[in-house]
Every structure is written in C-alpha cells, then in structure tokens.
Design a protein around this motif. Sequence first.
Motif, PDB file in Angstrom:
ATOM      1  N   GLY A 298      38.551   9.660  82.210  1.00 56.42           N
ATOM      2  CA  GLY A 298      39.008   8.896  83.224  1.00 56.42           C
ATOM      3  C   GLY A 298      38.729   7.315  83.095  1.00 56.42           C
ATOM      4  O   GLY A 298      39.626   6.463  83.493  1.00 56.42           O
ATOM      5  N   TRP A 299      37.662   7.008  82.583  1.00 57.99           N
ATOM      6  CA  TRP A 299      37.299   5.644  82.292  1.00 57.99           C
ATOM      7  C   TRP A 299      38.027   5.063  81.394  1.00 57.99           C
ATOM      8  O   TRP A 299      38.681   3.922  81.406  1.00 57.99           O
ATOM      9  CB  TRP A 299      35.857   5.808  81.988  1.00 57.99           C
TER      10      TRP A 299
ATOM     11  N   ARG B 272      36.165 -11.620  86.054  1.00 55.03           N
ATOM     12  CA  ARG B 272      35.523 -10.894  87.093  1.00 55.03           C
ATOM     13  C   ARG B 272      36.206  -9.626  87.278  1.00 55.03           C
ATOM     14  O   ARG B 272      35.622  -8.778  88.049  1.00 55.03           O
ATOM     15  CB  ARG B 272      35.985 -12.116  88.134  1.00 55.03           C
ATOM     16  N   TRP B 273      37.701  -9.538  87.241  1.00 52.18           N
ATOM     17  CA  TRP B 273      38.335  -8.377  87.485  1.00 52.18           C
ATOM     18  C   TRP B 273      37.775  -7.178  86.667  1.00 52.18           C
ATOM     19  O   TRP B 273      37.460  -6.110  87.185  1.00 52.18           O
ATOM     20  CB  TRP B 273      39.764  -8.610  87.422  1.00 52.18           C
ATOM     21  N   ARG B 274      37.757  -7.496  85.419  1.00 54.14           N
ATOM     22  CA  ARG B 274      37.058  -6.542  84.458  1.00 54.14           C
ATOM     23  C   ARG B 274      35.642  -6.210  84.528  1.00 54.14           C
ATOM     24  O   ARG B 274      35.249  -5.058  84.629  1.00 54.14           O
ATOM     25  CB  ARG B 274      37.130  -6.916  82.787  1.00 54.14           C
ATOM     26  N   CYS B 275      34.803  -7.031  85.171  1.00 52.84           N
ATOM     27  CA  CYS B 275      33.547  -6.837  85.435  1.00 52.84           C
ATOM     28  C   CYS B 275      33.601  -5.980  86.662  1.00 52.84           C
ATOM     29  O   CYS B 275      32.645  -5.011  86.757  1.00 52.84           O
ATOM     30  CB  CYS B 275      32.669  -8.341  85.963  1.00 52.84           C
TER      31      CYS B 275
ATOM     32  N   TRP C 282      32.471   1.791  87.793  1.00 54.69           N
ATOM     33  CA  TRP C 282      32.068   3.242  87.025  1.00 54.69           C
ATOM     34  C   TRP C 282      30.716   2.946  86.627  1.00 54.69           C
ATOM     35  O   TRP C 282      30.205   3.768  85.751  1.00 54.69           O
ATOM     36  CB  TRP C 282      32.870   2.850  85.605  1.00 54.69           C
ATOM     37  N   GLY C 283      29.934   2.323  87.273  1.00 52.32           N
ATOM     38  CA  GLY C 283      28.216   2.509  87.029  1.00 52.32           C
ATOM     39  C   GLY C 283      27.562   1.458  86.285  1.00 52.32           C
ATOM     40  O   GLY C 283      26.383   1.493  86.418  1.00 52.32           O
TER      41      GLY C 283
ATOM     42  N   TRP D  67      31.811   2.699  75.584  1.00 52.89           N
ATOM     43  CA  TRP D  67      31.994   4.234  75.613  1.00 52.89           C
ATOM     44  C   TRP D  67      31.505   4.934  77.108  1.00 52.89           C
ATOM     45  O   TRP D  67      32.304   5.795  77.517  1.00 52.89           O
ATOM     46  CB  TRP D  67      30.836   4.954  74.752  1.00 52.89           C
ATOM     47  N   HIS D  68      30.523   4.415  77.722  1.00 53.73           N
ATOM     48  CA  HIS D  68      30.194   5.012  78.966  1.00 53.73           C
ATOM     49  C   HIS D  68      29.307   3.882  79.837  1.00 53.73           C
ATOM     50  O   HIS D  68      28.323   3.452  79.728  1.00 53.73           O
ATOM     51  CB  HIS D  68      29.147   5.973  78.627  1.00 53.73           C
ATOM     52  N   PRO D  69      30.245   3.278  80.913  1.00 55.38           N
ATOM     53  CA  PRO D  69      29.867   2.269  81.539  1.00 55.38           C
ATOM     54  C   PRO D  69      28.411   2.333  82.477  1.00 55.38           C
ATOM     55  O   PRO D  69      27.776   1.557  82.469  1.00 55.38           O
ATOM     56  CB  PRO D  69      30.958   1.999  82.803  1.00 55.38           C
TER      57      PRO D  69
END
Length: 191
Positions: free
Chosen positions: A31-32, A49-52, A58-59, A75-77
């Motif tokens: 999903g990520w 800012r959008w990407r952050c 996502w954590g 790999w895993h936010p």
Amino acid sequence: MDRGTGTSQPLEPVERHQPSFSLGNRLSRVGWGLCWLLLARWTPPPLHRWRCMLLRLWGAEIGRGARIYGSVRVWHPANLEVGEGSVLGPRVRCYNQGRIRIGRSVVVSQDASLCASTHDVADPLFPLRLRPIRIEDHAWVAAEAFVGPGVRVGTGAVLGARGVAMRDLAPWTFFSGNPAQPLKLRPPLQE
C-alpha cells in the motif's frame, strides 16, 4: 536416487522457517509503495512538504523544514525519523527494515544507501537481524555512500562520496573509502 552414485538415500527433513515479516506488514508496504508511486514519486522537487505529509501519514516522524525528494525510496515509513532541516536527496535508498534515525540539519546526498538490517550468516536459515542506524545532527552522507547496519554516524561527521561505513564514524571527522577511514577533523559548525 542419488544421481552421482546410483544409490538411494533418505532425504533429510527440510526445515521451514517463518517469513521475516507478517502478512499485514507486507500488505502495508505494498500500500505504501502504491501511495508513493501515485502521489509522490512524480512530483516536482519543490513539493517537499507534500511528500513529508505523506510519510507522516504512513507513520514516519518528519521534522519541520525537512526536504525529501520524490525519487527517494523508503522501505517502511514507520521506521523512519528525519530531524528538522534535514535532506534526503534524489534517489536515496532507506532500506529501513530496522529503524533509521536522522538528526537535525543532516544531508544524505543523491544515490546514498542506508541499510538497517542484515542476516545471521552463522544460522543455516539465514534469519534477518534488524540493526538500527543513527545519523546525528549536522552529519553529511555524500553521493553514492553506503551506511551499513548498526552504524552510528557521529555529530558533524562526513562520509565522503562512495564511502562505505560499516563501523561507527567519529564526530566532526571526514571519512572516505571502502571501508571508510578517517582523513581529517572537521571544524564544528557555529549555530
């Protein structure tokens, strides 16, 4: 039947091991990956800012003023922490099965790799071992450098282009090479 000798030998039982990550974890990462591909990867550089915000959803823990490029691969936010004013440059790879903590005002330059896991080569099942990485304030990981599992990059340390850090790097020191060797001291920055 053994092909080499023509004799039949009993097969040894095959040990089955569990996957390193649960089905839920793997589905979450799918999903990520889709979210990043559809909503961030193609975005122009100024949309940090959008990407952050997406990473936070996502954590990930992302500090104010952080800049993360669309071509970054995380790999895993939930295993990522980026401090205030830090930069993850173009095509940086965060292979963060284990936790990666990046301090304030850190620069991770283009094509650098951060790998927070390894495998236990002494075990025949080769299980995954998580080894967190910490990159402290004001450090710089230069272009195409590699920071290996369990490494701490000290405050203000510099890992030069294509350097490979498999051991901790001392604060306020320039490092270069494979394996990274200290070259000279770096003067501490005035804040």
